[in-house]
Write a protein that holds these residues in place. Sequence first.
Motif, PDB file in Angstrom:
ATOM      1  N   UNK A  57      -4.657   0.210 -12.446  1.00  0.00           N
ATOM      2  CA  UNK A  57      -5.657  -0.051 -11.408  1.00  0.00           C
ATOM      3  C   UNK A  57      -6.037  -1.528 -11.318  1.00  0.00           C
ATOM      4  N   UNK A  58      -6.293  -2.156 -12.467  1.00  0.00           N
ATOM      5  CA  UNK A  58      -6.719  -3.558 -12.441  1.00  0.00           C
ATOM      6  C   UNK A  58      -5.616  -4.457 -11.913  1.00  0.00           C
ATOM      7  N   UNK A  59      -4.396  -4.192 -12.326  1.00  0.00           N
ATOM      8  CA  UNK A  59      -3.283  -5.007 -11.839  1.00  0.00           C
ATOM      9  C   UNK A  59      -2.992  -4.711 -10.371  1.00  0.00           C
ATOM     10  N   UNK A  60      -3.202  -3.456  -9.955  1.00  0.00           N
ATOM     11  CA  UNK A  60      -3.072  -3.131  -8.543  1.00  0.00           C
ATOM     12  C   UNK A  60      -4.100  -3.891  -7.720  1.00  0.00           C
ATOM     13  N   UNK A  61      -5.316  -3.965  -8.239  1.00  0.00           N
ATOM     14  CA  UNK A  61      -6.385  -4.731  -7.581  1.00  0.00           C
ATOM     15  C   UNK A  61      -5.995  -6.204  -7.491  1.00  0.00           C
ATOM     16  N   UNK A  62      -5.500  -6.755  -8.612  1.00  0.00           N
ATOM     17  CA  UNK A  62      -5.099  -8.164  -8.640  1.00  0.00           C
ATOM     18  C   UNK A  62      -3.950  -8.427  -7.676  1.00  0.00           C
ATOM     19  N   UNK A  63      -3.004  -7.485  -7.613  1.00  0.00           N
ATOM     20  CA  UNK A  63      -1.868  -7.648  -6.706  1.00  0.00           C
ATOM     21  C   UNK A  63      -2.340  -7.684  -5.253  1.00  0.00           C
ATOM     22  N   UNK A  64      -3.290  -6.820  -4.909  1.00  0.00           N
ATOM     23  CA  UNK A  64      -3.831  -6.833  -3.551  1.00  0.00           C
ATOM     24  C   UNK A  64      -4.548  -8.129  -3.240  1.00  0.00           C
ATOM     25  N   UNK A  65      -5.304  -8.629  -4.219  1.00  0.00           N
ATOM     26  CA  UNK A  65      -6.029  -9.884  -4.033  1.00  0.00           C
ATOM     27  C   UNK A  65      -5.054 -11.042  -3.852  1.00  0.00           C
ATOM     28  N   UNK A  66      -4.027 -11.074  -4.688  1.00  0.00           N
ATOM     29  CA  UNK A  66      -3.034 -12.145  -4.587  1.00  0.00           C
ATOM     30  C   UNK A  66      -2.263 -12.069  -3.277  1.00  0.00           C
ATOM     31  N   UNK A  67      -1.963 -10.848  -2.849  1.00  0.00           N
ATOM     32  CA  UNK A  67      -1.196 -10.673  -1.615  1.00  0.00           C
ATOM     33  C   UNK A  67      -1.939 -11.238  -0.413  1.00  0.00           C
TER      34      UNK A  67
ATOM     35  N   UNK B 120      -8.578   1.018   7.176  1.00  0.00           N
ATOM     36  CA  UNK B 120      -7.202   1.242   7.592  1.00  0.00           C
ATOM     37  C   UNK B 120      -6.257   1.375   6.410  1.00  0.00           C
ATOM     38  N   UNK B 121      -6.404   0.486   5.426  1.00  0.00           N
ATOM     39  CA  UNK B 121      -5.541   0.527   4.242  1.00  0.00           C
ATOM     40  C   UNK B 121      -5.762   1.803   3.437  1.00  0.00           C
ATOM     41  N   UNK B 122      -7.013   2.232   3.316  1.00  0.00           N
ATOM     42  CA  UNK B 122      -7.309   3.467   2.597  1.00  0.00           C
ATOM     43  C   UNK B 122      -6.742   4.678   3.332  1.00  0.00           C
ATOM     44  N   UNK B 123      -6.772   4.639   4.661  1.00  0.00           N
ATOM     45  CA  UNK B 123      -6.212   5.735   5.443  1.00  0.00           C
ATOM     46  C   UNK B 123      -4.698   5.832   5.234  1.00  0.00           C
ATOM     47  N   UNK B 124      -4.034   4.668   5.215  1.00  0.00           N
ATOM     48  CA  UNK B 124      -2.589   4.664   4.957  1.00  0.00           C
ATOM     49  C   UNK B 124      -2.307   5.213   3.568  1.00  0.00           C
TER      50      UNK B 124
ATOM     51  N   UNK C 271       0.833  -1.197   0.000  1.00  0.00           N
ATOM     52  CA  UNK C 271       0.000   0.000   0.000  1.00  0.00           C
ATOM     53  C   UNK C 271       0.874   1.255   0.000  1.00  0.00           C
ATOM     54  N   UNK C 272       1.878   1.279   0.868  1.00  0.00           N
ATOM     55  CA  UNK C 272       2.752   2.452   0.953  1.00  0.00           C
ATOM     56  C   UNK C 272       3.545   2.648  -0.328  1.00  0.00           C
ATOM     57  N   UNK C 273       4.006   1.551  -0.907  1.00  0.00           N
ATOM     58  CA  UNK C 273       4.777   1.649  -2.148  1.00  0.00           C
ATOM     59  C   UNK C 273       3.929   2.196  -3.284  1.00  0.00           C
ATOM     60  N   UNK C 274       2.704   1.706  -3.407  1.00  0.00           N
ATOM     61  CA  UNK C 274       1.821   2.196  -4.476  1.00  0.00           C
ATOM     62  C   UNK C 274       1.450   3.660  -4.239  1.00  0.00           C
ATOM     63  N   UNK C 275       1.211   4.015  -2.974  1.00  0.00           N
ATOM     64  CA  UNK C 275       0.860   5.400  -2.664  1.00  0.00           C
ATOM     65  C   UNK C 275       2.031   6.329  -2.921  1.00  0.00           C
ATOM     66  N   UNK C 276       3.252   5.875  -2.629  1.00  0.00           N
ATOM     67  CA  UNK C 276       4.432   6.686  -2.890  1.00  0.00           C
ATOM     68  C   UNK C 276       4.654   6.868  -4.391  1.00  0.00           C
ATOM     69  N   UNK C 277       4.392   5.825  -5.150  1.00  0.00           N
ATOM     70  CA  UNK C 277       4.676   5.884  -6.590  1.00  0.00           C
ATOM     71  C   UNK C 277       3.626   6.655  -7.363  1.00  0.00           C
TER      72      UNK C 277
ATOM     73  N   UNK D  95      -6.875   0.750  -5.524  1.00  0.00           N
ATOM     74  CA  UNK D  95      -7.257  -0.533  -6.119  1.00  0.00           C
ATOM     75  C   UNK D  95      -6.627  -1.725  -5.394  1.00  0.00           C
ATOM     76  N   UNK D  96      -5.396  -1.560  -4.910  1.00  0.00           N
ATOM     77  CA  UNK D  96      -4.749  -2.634  -4.172  1.00  0.00           C
ATOM     78  C   UNK D  96      -5.494  -2.890  -2.861  1.00  0.00           C
ATOM     79  N   UNK D  97      -5.894  -1.809  -2.188  1.00  0.00           N
ATOM     80  CA  UNK D  97      -6.652  -1.953  -0.940  1.00  0.00           C
ATOM     81  C   UNK D  97      -7.971  -2.663  -1.193  1.00  0.00           C
ATOM     82  N   UNK D  98      -8.590  -2.384  -2.328  1.00  0.00           N
ATOM     83  CA  UNK D  98      -9.854  -3.044  -2.670  1.00  0.00           C
ATOM     84  C   UNK D  98      -9.631  -4.520  -2.938  1.00  0.00           C
TER      85      UNK D  98
END
Length: 206
Positions: A111-121, A164-168, A29-35, A43-46
């Motif tokens: 966004x879609x790959x970010x979503x998939x990455x969050x799901x896989x994680x 929590x993830x969205x807040x971060x 989450x932090x890495x995606x938000x920083x980038x 999308x990762x949080x979702x």
Amino acid sequence: MTITLPDLLLYCGALLILFLTPGPVWLAIMARALSGGFSAAWPLALGVSIGDMLWPLVAVLGISWILSVFDVFMLGMRWLACGVFLLMGALLIRHSGAKISSDSRLTRPGAWSGFAAGLLAILGNPKAVLFYIGVLPGFFDLRAITWVDVAAIIAVSVTIPLLGNLAIAAFVGKIRGLMTNTDTLKRINIVAGCLLILVGLLIPFI
């Protein structure tokens, strides 16, 4: 509804403690938000929230049988998640000097790959599996709960980590938005890329 409000609140407390324990999802989450700011991280949080919806359902429907059937599938997802984060981190470092506003590769694969990455994680994280396997039977009698109870359990299991993830994501994205110096942004992107690679390296071993 057979579960009591105190039991549900106690379970919410356990979820909060789990969320406050740093892990691969926090780093991602932090890495995606920083980038790419909040728009790259939500999308990762979702995607993570879908996993948080699935695992309580797995616990309710029959943990042993489902996990035995999907054992190989879960192993595959862990390695796939590893590859996704390594690729995202490498791409981010490679294009760390490019302006985010003019080069979408900084937030690739989107966004879609970010979503998939969050799901896989979350699906490939055995800690999440163990948490739900250990917590749910301890807080609730899974033999007596109704579908209303299941809906309530899933609702809190999704809502607490998601908020929590969205807040971060919002906090880190806001800090990043205040930084306009090119060299600073480049360093931020390199750090974010390294965090994503770290997530990819950690996933197979957690």
